[in-house]
Design an enzyme around this catalytic site. Structure first.
Site, PDB file in Angstrom:
ATOM      1  N   SER A  60     -64.624 -23.667  -8.087  1.00  0.00           N
ATOM      2  CA  SER A  60     -64.692 -22.319  -7.545  1.00  0.00           C
ATOM      3  C   SER A  60     -63.696 -21.401  -8.251  1.00  0.00           C
ATOM      4  CB  SER A  60     -64.483 -22.365  -6.031  1.00  0.00           C
ATOM      5  OG  SER A  60     -64.864 -21.162  -5.422  1.00  0.00           O
ATOM      6  N   ASP A 108     -71.234 -23.240  -4.545  1.00  0.00           N
ATOM      7  CA  ASP A 108     -69.800 -23.382  -4.728  1.00  0.00           C
ATOM      8  C   ASP A 108     -69.368 -24.851  -4.699  1.00  0.00           C
ATOM      9  OD1 ASP A 108     -66.904 -23.422  -3.961  1.00  0.00           O
ATOM     10  OD2 ASP A 108     -67.185 -21.250  -3.927  1.00  0.00           O
TER      11      ASP A 108
END
Length: 295
Positions: free
Chosen positions: A43, A171
């Site tokens: 991320s 993510d």
């Protein structure tokens, strides 16, 4: 001072808390800690990691600071995911913001580094996303950086899923928020990690529903890291640096606030290095960095 390069750096996810990660990185390079032999990022840690892998130096970190102070960064992180949950996403809508918002941030970083492909990086980089079809981590190591970074940062409900090789990705923090497992499976013997979800244990009771969800998410991801650390510390030496941030402290995205978070984390890390020196890296351990200001 700190010996030959041999550590894999692991950069965890945490949205706007990534500003604290930048401050820690700056302090490490200012102290001449040896550069990583590899970087693994999830991320926002993947976004930061791409710049560090391109320029593993203090100069690279200062470029990263510029990225965080840019309008694209402030735009991406100004709306906290929980605010979107509270306001509600329209029916039949899977994301609140277009992919273009994150793409502009990636473009800004790549304009500074001049690096658009994994193969151009000075240090090997592994970008961790979530393979939504398989329900497990997807790790990208070659080819164009942009699709991998878009996938790794596609916060569920906030940014669209990213289709790569006929598979949908979200993510990486969903399955590997501080990807110690990935580094260990790659054969790393020493790991230096910057994990961003510490702090929930030290906060007063939540004042509302959004704070409650933020608190529980932070606790869940932090304790996921702690479990991984305990399980893996017999396989390799692991040092984890945890700048402490309140669950909602990074909801404010103003230039002066972001700069303050970076500086507070830099100062906290510099203090730890001044106190411990090279002894910090001799044994596995988790080190919490208390910031002088909210962040």
């Amino acid at each position: 001072m700190f010996g030959p390069a041999r550590r894999t750096w692991v950069l965890g996810g945490g949205g706007a808390r990534g500003a604290a990660q930048v401050g820690v990185l700056q302090a490490l390079f200012e102290a001449n800690v040896e550069v990583p032999v590899a970087v693994v990022g999830t991320s926002v840690g993947a976004l930061n990691g791409a710049s560090i892998a391109a320029y593993p130096s203090l100069a690279g970190t200062m470029m990263l600071r510029e990225v965080w102070m840019s309008r694209p960064a402030l735009t991406v992180f100004q709306a906290h995911p929980l605010g979107l949950v509270m306001s509600g996403v329209r029916r039949n809508q899977l994301s609140a913001f277009p992919q273009q918002n994150v793409r502009r941030l990636i473009d800004r970083a790549q304009a500074l580094t001049g690096v658009t492909k994994f193969e151009q990086l000075r240090v090997p980089l592994a970008v961790v996303a979530t393979d939504l079809n398989a329900g497990k981590p997807a790790v990208f190591r070659s080819g164009d950086l942009t699709p991998a970074l878009l996938a790794s940062t596609a916060i569920p409900g906030v940014f669209p899923m990213v289709r790569i090789n006929e598979r949908e990705h979200l993510d990486g923090g969903v399955v590997e928020n501080t990807p110690l497992n990935i580094a260990a499976d790659d054969g790393a013997k020493e790991i230096l990690a910057i994990s961003l979800m510490a702090g929930g244990e030290y906060e007063p009771a939540p004042a509302g529903f959004a704070e409650l969800i933020a608190r529980t998410l932070q606790l869940s991801l932090h304790h996921q890291m702690l479990r991984d650390y305990e399980r893996l510390r017999d396989r390799c030496k692991i040092v984890v640096l945890c700048p402490i941030t309140a669950p909602t402290a990074t909801w404010e995205m103003k230039r002066e606030h972001v700069e303050g978070v970076m500086e507070a984390s830099r100062a906290a890390m510099a203090g730890l290095l001044h106190q411990r020196g090279s002894r910090l890296f001799r044994h596995s351990g988790i080190h919490y960095l208390r910031l002088d200001q909210p962040g």
